[in-house]
Design an enzyme around this catalytic site. Structure first.
Site, PDB file in Angstrom:
ATOM      1  N   ASP A 540       0.812  -1.214   0.000  1.00  0.00           N
ATOM      2  CA  ASP A 540       0.000   0.000   0.000  1.00  0.00           C
ATOM      3  C   ASP A 540       0.847   1.267   0.000  1.00  0.00           C
ATOM      4  OD1 ASP A 540       1.042  -0.046   2.525  1.00  0.00           O
ATOM      5  OD2 ASP A 540      -0.875  -0.016   3.578  1.00  0.00           O
ATOM      6  N   ASN A 541       2.163   1.143  -0.308  1.00  0.00           N
ATOM      7  CA  ASN A 541       2.965   2.362  -0.397  1.00  0.00           C
ATOM      8  C   ASN A 541       3.993   2.242  -1.501  1.00  0.00           C
ATOM      9  OD1 ASN A 541       5.895   1.952   0.920  1.00  0.00           O
ATOM     10  ND2 ASN A 541       4.420   0.662   2.008  1.00  0.00           N
ATOM     11  N   CYS A 596       2.188  30.014   3.207  1.00  0.00           N
ATOM     12  CA  CYS A 596       1.431  31.226   3.540  1.00  0.00           C
ATOM     13  C   CYS A 596      -0.073  30.952   3.537  1.00  0.00           C
ATOM     14  CB  CYS A 596       1.776  32.364   2.576  1.00  0.00           C
ATOM     15  SG  CYS A 596       1.407  32.020   0.843  1.00  0.00           S
TER      16      CYS A 596
END
Length: 1014
Positions: A540-541, A596
């Protein structure tokens, strides 16, 4: 007569166990799940396909499932029916299956009905699914269901062929055709004209299509658009679209958000009887465009054979196949639109008719189960109306299939031998496969392998590894696990479960609890990898996938890769020497949110959730970890002070936790939380508005608060407001957890304590800098060395706190009792309220903050079935790239796309072509000088640089004395000398990267070097 499994958990209709269904909820949504929870489903036929459909539907969580099958278990049923075993042979098939299916989901009653399927009985169900049912009976039942608006599905698998038919009535409403989140975006302008043109913010594509509908909010100047009836969109460009007449709505001023509004679609289905005359097809493979019309007749011809003889044709029996083809000719002749029949295809269907393959059951069973969920909920587009699928490419080409080679053996594998023959079946049993991952895909894969007998032969073996333990949320789709298994290792439980399904696998599966990575190469070493037939990923990665991919390239092993995302799934074949590797192409990186925007100018709920997630780590994890390092590492302060970028924040966090904000009671934790609330949602906003008032303008005269910038408002704390109180409760309990203090949940307690806390009025400060642009470098208020020294001096010495340790809160999304998601939900929604952003519920917040991958058992089953169909080809030894298929499916649409894998790119030096699969293989622990000479003499290549990992072993610009010193060292000696540590004993070969010049003196790319040293 019916029997029902007892012990069912019943709850209110609107109650959904989010702990169990969380991953599925992100696919279907609560409305669809609630519709499913009041739907009764009848499944007829309990061979492999019926059991697969039932499994997936029960896991999904309908109101009830009733099973109907009057047959008795035969030995050949064990080819694909994973809930039957040898001791069941001779028993009623439904009765033998019901208890095992009922274990899947305690919320779904599963019963057996063995009476006649009369109209009165069928009226009890919202959906009826037929498998392995004669066509005449299908027509009879469908006439009843169509008349009574009961959703009807008929499906069959015959060897490598599958069919599906849907009839959902004459007015079936699809509420959401795709399941994708509605598109939304910010408006930059709206023209007041006949074809009102909406312009989006620069660099923000709208993502709409012609025919979509949108509504608006927060528009200033054309307020009539806010909350308007959905307007139809005409796309005029990636940043503009038209919404019809806006000429009488006034003039646009500023602001506005458009949001796509999904429109329901009504479908009229025809009965099976009418559909056979004028069929509508969904194509499962556009490369086989003519197959559906052929197979529609072929399946009817096969049914006619069985109706006459009461059995299906014998495997590879030419006389039986000829009779089936003659049936097809007769059916075709009676058609209003006869076609040219493909005799070879129709006969192949007859040859395989007795075949029963788990991978095909998984493909069609996953697909049909999703259609059941669509029928219950109206979510996603159903198949309209026929679908046929085949995988004839999976047939073996290495050996001839004859009636003799495919004849029944009287074993559980006869359904496999009928299709592939005994010789190929033997290859299958002697395969040595490595499965990396035992989660959702891993469970389904092991089930398929067990039914196929893969690895059960004298030379065969299955290896499976997964370091994870079982959690409650896994049970909804990782069907080998039960509630009693929660907390146990996935690999061990999965291996035990499939050994029970097929006892031939006992002592033929080895489970590991190790991550496959550089740190376990002593476990998964040369001998392990070289002994494999192939590798299948169930990960799963991406990082883990890439590592396994590199190992497969290095050891020249095939790799089957797959993944799912909700209703979407993909498969990829990596074939040594033929295709590119998994790592050859990468997905684009996720777009990050500007700092920001997170800090000062959020405009989407995703921004506030990420902000809350960062605050969580900044309050409850990072400071506690800093304290623990300070107390346990003698040189921690000295080292920290040498890092000017982070020293101030680190030292201040320790000072707060041990001096200024160290609580001695839970009441002090409540006070701390109250002050944090004031700081985040009142004081910081007050400072921002002080710097940039609501009516502020930029140097160009445009309003500062315009475009993506939303002017915030301060929040005044109210202990009666549930959201305000949720923040205090979660924050106080998490802070108490850090310090090992006992928490509290009673809201009245918090309100009582909060009433005693005085919070001083905040006065904005002048001279505070706030970052406005992403690339703007705003310096925070500096702290001189003397201030930091004063903070350090004020810290209690580690020796004064012997054994003292804080508890960092490591974010865990699936524990509903730990306040993690509670805090992030409250913190995010409060900040969203600051900026007038619509709040998100706990479920959505958990999804975004936890970066959860939506998952559903139907997609997983189908994808693993497709992977196994490619595994047949690999075990057969097929080497042509056109024999293989990469797949992409989306069950929501539904869509199926298949393509040839991409060939490995070719490179060249001199006259030699090479790919990523090639290398220089050298045996013997050569000296550096010998290696350089070998390249010059054998390959006419001059080595200019040589490296191993991060160590530079040789370069043409190296100092002469150092070069001379290294030339007579062996490669192992050289690596050990530079790295200052020995080469581990399990390492049999050294990998070197080389830079070379060719015979003309030009720099050229060449493969890596592999030196076998042991």
């Amino acid at each position: 007569m019916s029997t029902t499994m007892e012990g069912i958990q019943q709850g209110p209709v609107d109650a959904i166990d989010e702990g169990l269904y969380s991953r599925q909820l992100y696919v279907l949504g609560k409305t669809a799940m609630l519709a499913m929870s009041v739907s009764n489903v009848l499944i007829v036929g309990l061979k492999g396909l019926g059991a697969e459909i039932a499994k997936n539907v029960i896991l999904a969580g309908v109101k009830s499932v009733t099973l109907h099958d009057r047959g008795h278990v035969e030995i050949t049923d064990l080819s694909s029916q994973f809930y039957l075993n040898h001791s069941d042979v001779g028993k009623p098939r439904a009765q033998a299956t019901v208890a095992r299916l009922a274990e899947l989901n305690s919320y779904v009653p599963v019963s057996v009905y063995d009476g006649d399927l009369t109209e009165a009985e069928l009226l009890k169900y919202q959906v009826v699914v037929l498998t392995d049912v004669p066509l005449a009976e299908q027509l009879r039942i469908n006439e009843i269901t169509h008349r009574n608006n009961i959703k009807f599905i008929a499906s069959d698998i015959r060897g490598l062929f599958g069919s599906v038919f849907n009839d959902f009535g004459e007015a079936f409403v699809v509420t959401d055709q795709t399941g994708e989140e509605p598109v939304s975006g910010m408006v930059a302008g709206i023209s007041a004209e006949e074809n009102g043109l909406v312009t989006c913010l620069e660099d923000h594509r709208h993502g709409l299509e012609d025919g979509d509908y949108v509504t608006f909010q927060e528009v200033q100047g054309m307020e009539a658009l806010n909350g308007c009836e959905p307007r139809k969109v005409s796309v005029s460009g990636p940043y503009t679209f038209k919404i019809g007449d806006t000429s009488n709505l006034g003039n646009y001023k500023t602001g506005g958000i458009f949001t796509q509004v999904k429109q329901p679609k009504t479908l009229k289905f025809h009965s099976l009887k009418d559909s056979l005359k004028a069929p509508e097809f969904v194509y499962s493979d556009f490369a086989k465009f003519d197959r559906p019309t052929q197979l529609l007749i072929g399946f009817q011809a096969l049914d006619a054979f069985k109706a006459k003889h009461s059995v299906l044709p014998l495997p590879r029996n030419e006389a039986h196949a000829t009779e089936v083809f003659n049936n097809a000719l007769a059916i075709n002749a009676q058609s209003a639109n006869p076609i040219d029949l493909d005799e070879k295809l129709i006969k192949e269907l007859a040859f395989q008719a007795r075949g029963d393959l788990t991978p095909m059951a998984a493909v069609i069973g996953g697909l049909v189960a999703q259609e059941v969920l669509k029928a219950c909920s109206g979510k996603f587009c159903p198949i309209y109306q026929h679908l046929f699928f085949d995988s004839l490419e999976s047939l073996p080409s290495s050996s001839a299939l004859t009636e003799q080679s495919c004849r029944p053996q009287g074993t559980r594998y006869d359904g496999i031998i009928a299709v592939f023959g005994y010789d190929f079946f033997t290859k299958l049993t002697n395969a040595r496969q490595f499965l990396v991952g035992a989660g959702a895909i891993g469970c389904e894969m092991l089930k398929n392998w067990a039914m196929l007998g893969l690895g059960s032969g004298p030379e065969g073996y299955i290896y499976v590894t997964d370091m994870d333990t079982i959690e409650k949320s896994n049970l909804n789709r990782q069907f080998l696990f039960r509630p009693k298994d929660v907390g146990r290792l996935k690999s061990e439980c999965a291996a035990s479960a499939v050994e029970a399904m097929n006892p031939d696998l006992r002592n033929k599966i080895k489970s590991f609890a190790d991550r496959v990575g550089p740190d376990t190469e002593n476990i998964f070493g040369d001998e392990f990898w070289e002994g494999l037939t192939g590798v299948t990923n169930a990960l799963d990665n991406v990082d883990a996938r890439k590592y396994v991919d590199r190992r497969c390239v290095y050891y020249r092993k095939s790799l089957l890769e797959s993944g799912t995302l909700g209703t979407k799934g993909n498969t990829q074949v990596v074939l040594p020497g033929v295709t590119e590797s998994y790592s050859s192409s990468n997905d684009p990186p996720e777009k990050s949110i500007p700092i920001c925007t997170l800090k000062n100018f959020p405009n989407q709920i995703e921004h506030t959730i990420q902000w809350a997630r960062d605050v969580f780590d900044g309050l409850f994890r990072g400071p506690a970890e800093n304290v623990n390092m300070y107390l346990t590492q003698p040189n921690f302060v000295t080292t920290t002070l040498k890092e000017p970028g982070s020293a101030k924040e680190t030292i201040e966090s320790i000072h707060h936790m041990l001096v200024t904000d160290r609580p001695k009671s839970f009441e002090q934790c409540v006070a701390w939380a109250r002050f944090k609330f004031q700081d985040y949602y009142h004081n910081q906003i007050a400072q921002l508005l002080y710097n940039f008032p609501v009516d502020a303008v930029t140097s160009t005269g445009t309003p500062f608060w315009s475009g993506p910038k939303r002017a915030p408002t301060k929040i005044v704390f109210d202990a009666e407001d549930p959201l305000h109180l949720d923040f205090i409760i979660a924050a106080a309990n998490l802070y108490a957890f850090n310090f090992g203090l006992k928490g509290e949940r009673d809201k009245k307690y918090f309100q009582t304590v909060l009433a005693t806390i005085h919070v001083p009025e905040f006065q904005p400060k002048t001279g505070v800098k706030i970052q406005v642009q992403e690339n703007e470098n705003v310096q925070t208020q500096s702290t001189d060395a003397s201030e930091l020294e004063d903070l350090v001096k004020a810290l209690p010495s580690p020796s004064s706190l012997p054994g003292y340790k804080l508890q960092p809160a490591d974010f865990e999304k699936d524990d509903d009792s730990n306040f993690h998601i509670d805090f992030i939900t409250a913190a995010s929604n409060l900040r969203a309220s600051n900026y007038n952003i619509a709040n998100a519920d706990r479920l959505k917040t958990k999804f975004i903050a936890g970066k959860i991958i939506p998952a559903i058992a139907t997609t997983t089953a189908l994808v693993t079935g497709l992977v196994c169909l490619e595994l047949f080809k690999i075990i057969d030894g097929k080497t042509k790239i056109e024999d293989y298929k990469n797949g992409f499916i989306n069950l929501a649409l539904p869509f199926f796309g298949f393509s040839e894998p991409i060939a490995a790119p070719k490179f060249k030096y001199h006259e030699t072509e090479w790919t990523l699969w090639d290398r220089f293989d050298i045996v013997g622990n050569l000296t550096l000088k010998q290696l350089i000479e070998k390249f010059k003499n054998d390959y006419e290549l001059e080595i200019t640089m040589l490296s191993s990992g991060v160590s530079m072993l040789y370069s043409f610009f190296m100092q002469k004395a150092k070069m001379q010193e290294r030339l007579n060292m062996t490669i192992i000696e050289l690596i050990e000398s530079i790295s200052k540590k020995p080469v581990p004993p399990h390492v049999k070969a050294i990998v070197l990267e080389v830079c070379v010049n060719d015979r003309t003196g030009e720099d050229v790319e060449v493969p890596y070097v592999r030196i076998v040293v042991r």
